[in-house]
Design an enzyme around this catalytic site. Sequence first.
Site, PDB file in Angstrom:
ATOM      1  N   ASP A   1       0.871  -1.831  -0.352  1.00  0.00           N
ATOM      2  CA  ASP A   1       0.205   0.466  -0.101  1.00  0.00           C
ATOM      3  C   ASP A   1       0.221   0.796  -0.185  1.00  0.00           C
ATOM      4  O   ASP A   1       0.324   2.436   0.473  1.00  0.00           O
ATOM      5  CB  ASP A   1      -0.646  -0.034   1.454  1.00  0.00           C
ATOM      6  N   HIS A   2       2.008   1.097  -0.523  1.00  0.00           N
ATOM      7  CA  HIS A   2       3.092   2.433  -0.334  1.00  0.00           C
ATOM      8  C   HIS A   2       3.351   3.049  -1.345  1.00  0.00           C
ATOM      9  O   HIS A   2       3.201   4.710  -0.852  1.00  0.00           O
ATOM     10  CB  HIS A   2       4.714   1.996  -0.165  1.00  0.00           C
ATOM     11  N   GLY A   3       2.880   2.278  -2.023  1.00  0.00           N
ATOM     12  CA  GLY A   3       2.298   4.240  -3.404  1.00  0.00           C
ATOM     13  C   GLY A   3       1.663   5.378  -3.541  1.00  0.00           C
ATOM     14  O   GLY A   3       2.220   6.063  -3.709  1.00  0.00           O
ATOM     15  N   ILE A   4       0.466   5.208  -2.503  1.00  0.00           N
ATOM     16  CA  ILE A   4      -0.317   6.346  -2.695  1.00  0.00           C
ATOM     17  C   ILE A   4       0.785   7.218  -0.972  1.00  0.00           C
ATOM     18  O   ILE A   4       0.975   8.508  -1.300  1.00  0.00           O
ATOM     19  CB  ILE A   4      -1.389   5.925  -1.475  1.00  0.00           C
ATOM     20  N   THR A   5       1.520   7.184  -0.300  1.00  0.00           N
ATOM     21  CA  THR A   5       2.708   7.519   0.415  1.00  0.00           C
ATOM     22  C   THR A   5       3.677   8.302  -0.605  1.00  0.00           C
ATOM     23  O   THR A   5       4.023   9.361  -0.236  1.00  0.00           O
ATOM     24  CB  THR A   5       3.223   7.468   2.043  1.00  0.00           C
TER      25      THR A   5
ATOM     26  N   GLY B   1       7.272  -5.364   3.725  1.00  0.00           N
ATOM     27  CA  GLY B   1       6.381  -4.754   2.634  1.00  0.00           C
ATOM     28  C   GLY B   1       8.155  -4.317   1.434  1.00  0.00           C
ATOM     29  O   GLY B   1       8.568  -5.071   0.800  1.00  0.00           O
TER      30      GLY B   1
ATOM     31  N   TYR C   1       1.027   2.359  15.583  1.00  0.00           N
ATOM     32  CA  TYR C   1       2.672   2.992  15.321  1.00  0.00           C
ATOM     33  C   TYR C   1       2.732   3.756  16.165  1.00  0.00           C
ATOM     34  O   TYR C   1       1.762   5.057  15.971  1.00  0.00           O
ATOM     35  CB  TYR C   1       3.370   3.760  13.697  1.00  0.00           C
ATOM     36  N   PRO C   2       3.641   3.971  17.142  1.00  0.00           N
ATOM     37  CA  PRO C   2       3.877   5.148  18.030  1.00  0.00           C
ATOM     38  C   PRO C   2       4.670   6.921  17.495  1.00  0.00           C
ATOM     39  O   PRO C   2       5.768   6.315  16.798  1.00  0.00           O
ATOM     40  CB  PRO C   2       4.959   5.246  19.287  1.00  0.00           C
TER      41      PRO C   2
ATOM     42  N   LYS D   1      -0.252  -4.720  13.725  1.00  0.00           N
ATOM     43  CA  LYS D   1       0.731  -4.514  13.478  1.00  0.00           C
ATOM     44  C   LYS D   1       1.048  -4.171  13.947  1.00  0.00           C
ATOM     45  O   LYS D   1       1.158  -2.146  13.501  1.00  0.00           O
ATOM     46  CB  LYS D   1       0.722  -4.878  11.750  1.00  0.00           C
TER      47      LYS D   1
END
Length: 253
Positions: free
Chosen positions: A23-27, A215, A140-141, A166
């Site tokens: 899903d990284h492509g949006i970031t 990923g 995630y913190p 996760k």
Amino acid sequence: MIGKRRRLGRILRNGRTVIVPMDHGITKPEVGLENIDSLIGLIENYVDAVVLHKGVVKSSEILQNSDVALIIHLSASTKLGKPENKKLVTSVEKAIALGADGVSVHVNIGAENEGEQLEKLGLISEICDSYGMPLLVMSYPKGERNLNTVKHAARVAYELGADIVKVPFVEEMDEVVEYAKIPVVIAGGGKTAEADFFRMVEKALICGAAGVAAGRNVFQSENPTRVVRILHKIVHEGVRFEEVVSYVEGSDR
């Protein structure tokens, strides 16, 4: 809820899982995600689930005949904005229409819009329960990632209704697992040396983690198939890292 149990069984096979988020492509644009269908073809026989955004699923030709479990990611942000401020970009109902086996939501604990992210997570978990849809929360913190902050992030996901959480890896993963009360998978993190990555996964499993959601250490590898074959043996067969690397390299000759 039999529907949720059946779907979870496709993601968590015998209580363990190898998930490949893509899903990284949006970031931001990521090397290795140029052709996701081709990538799925390389890894599908050795992974339990993939995480994708809805548009990728709609255009995919391989997923309709693939046995890999599909998790549709519901939240997003970009590097051009404030990446820690995740927003919902689709719904559980849309994921069902696209044939998902589960959905995922990313929350950043300590982000500027933390309250909104937690509010949406709480509501999404209730909708998931209504439809029998498993919910993976990427929790995630913000800032330093140590035992206390990762434990906190995992517990937030548990208390708001996640089925799987996760979190980033910490050496004391056993304490995170105990505190989370739901299956914990570790994030693969940024691309790193293979040996370091596999040892991290092995340590997490020894501490009671249910698996890994990796990923970049998969899709940015020169040989993604080899990486997921090794992960499958470590996670599902309990083979030690040194043994499994030798086995896979020998079978590739």
